[in-house]
Scaffold this motif. Structure first.
Motif, short mmCIF file in Angstrom:
data_model
loop_
_atom_site.label_atom_id
_atom_site.label_comp_id
_atom_site.label_asym_id
_atom_site.label_seq_id
_atom_site.Cartn_x
_atom_site.Cartn_y
_atom_site.Cartn_z
N ASP A 1 -0.78 6.35 2.51
CA ASP A 1 -0.43 5.31 3.65
C ASP A 1 0.88 5.11 4.07
O ASP A 1 1.95 5.55 3.13
N ALA B 1 -8.91 4.02 0.59
CA ALA B 1 -9.97 4.09 -0.36
C ALA B 1 -11.16 4.27 0.39
O ALA B 1 -12.27 4.93 -0.10
N THR C 1 -2.80 5.05 7.84
CA THR C 1 -3.16 5.85 6.64
C THR C 1 -3.27 7.49 7.49
O THR C 1 -4.01 7.70 8.56
N GLU D 1 -4.47 -0.58 1.33
CA GLU D 1 -5.25 0.15 0.24
C GLU D 1 -6.57 0.40 0.56
O GLU D 1 -7.20 1.37 0.10
N SER D 2 -7.06 -0.59 1.42
CA SER D 2 -8.62 -0.33 1.47
C SER D 2 -8.95 0.76 2.55
O SER D 2 -10.05 1.62 2.25
N PRO E 1 2.49 -2.19 5.82
CA PRO E 1 1.44 -0.99 5.57
C PRO E 1 1.10 -1.00 7.11
O PRO E 1 0.38 -1.94 7.46
#
Length: 281
Positions: free
Chosen positions: A265, A252, A276, A248-249, A273
């Motif tokens: 992702d 972001a 990205t 997620e980071s 994960p």
């Protein structure tokens, strides 16, 4: 006879905490004998010199020296890359990012590709190996890693991987490629400051290839994003590998930077994960 020697080696490696003692013992035996793991079925055993060599290698592996450092080779997709002290050993997980890049490059007529933080040049060489029309510009900062990368390029590069020694965050590096890349791939350092990798990684992979800076390990990625944007042509794609806790980071970071669309992702084969992708507006 060989089976008994392997059994002793497997027990030693297992006691030392090696994750794959059977496989590693077989690779070491094959290395000593100059054969493949399957070729071991045709071998009765070692001679005295081979036995000593094998025992020494097993003890080194038990001391958590990476298997690839002992054999001098790391398999990556269809290639056998030269590796050793000073260069990051390419991981199977990175083959997912390489596959994405190969598929993307293969959809273009004459793709211009950039790899930042190239290490051994594993991704670059896989792209030119599997995409005949691609040309890759690879950037690596560490002089030791550059030497390993050049060795691999000399073997596989076919004059289509152009290696540059320099800081990938420096706007002067590859400035002649700015705005021309169709595709950019990067396996940057991303290990968070408080992480504790296993001994094979922490003690033998180069620190600059591991620690990304900051509590989340992504300071280097933040510094690289502006160069990624500058190198790509409008509509060009970027793929960035990351740790399984950064799914997620990293998206972001790209979203906050602006200038990117289609941010997504992707998981690895274990459904964790792993990388990205995004497109320059």
């Amino acid at each position: 006879m060989l089976a008994g020697m392997l059994s002793v080696a497997v027990q030693r490696l297992a006691e030392a905490g090696v994750d794959s003692p059977q496989v590693d013992a077989e690779w070491l035996a094959a290395h000593v004998l100059g054969t493949t793991r399957s070729g071991l079925l045709l071998v009765e055993g070692f001679d005295s010199d081979q036995q000593r060599h094998f025992d020494d290698l097993v003890e080194d592996r038990a001391n958590r020296i990476p298997l690839q450092h002992l054999t001098g080779l790391a398999g990556f997709r269809y290639l056998e890359l030269a590796v050793g002290p000073g260069v990051f050993i390419p991981r199977p997980e990175t083959e997912m990012l390489a596959q994405w890049a190969i598929d993307r490059a293969g959809s273009l007529d004459s793709p211009v590709v950039v790899e930042l933080c190239a290490g051994s040049a594993a991704i670059s060489l896989s792209i030119v190996d599997e995409c005949a029309a691609a040309v890759v510009h690879a950037v690596e900062f560490s002089p030791l890693a550059v030497a390993w990368a050049q060795r691999n390029i000399d073997k596989y590069g076919q004059n289509r991987v152009h290696l540059v020694s320099g800081d990938a965050t420096d706007p002067a590096v590859l400035s002649d490629v700015d705005g021309q890349a169709d595709l950019l791939v990067c396996n940057p350092p991303y290990v968070p400051d408080d992480s504790a990798p296993p001994p094979e990684v922490a003690d033998h992979d180069p620190a600059m290839a591991l620690w990304g800076g900051g509590a989340d390990g992504l300071d280097t990625v933040r510094k690289l994003v502006p160069r990624m944007h500058a190198l790509l042509k409008p509509g060009g794609w970027v793929g960035i590998e990351h740790a399984d806790v950064q799914g997620e980071s990293v998206p972001a970071i790209l979203a906050a930077a602006g200038g990117w669309t289609d941010i997504s992702d992707h998981p690895d084969l274990s459904a964790r994960p792993r990388y990205t992708t995004a497109r320059r507006r």
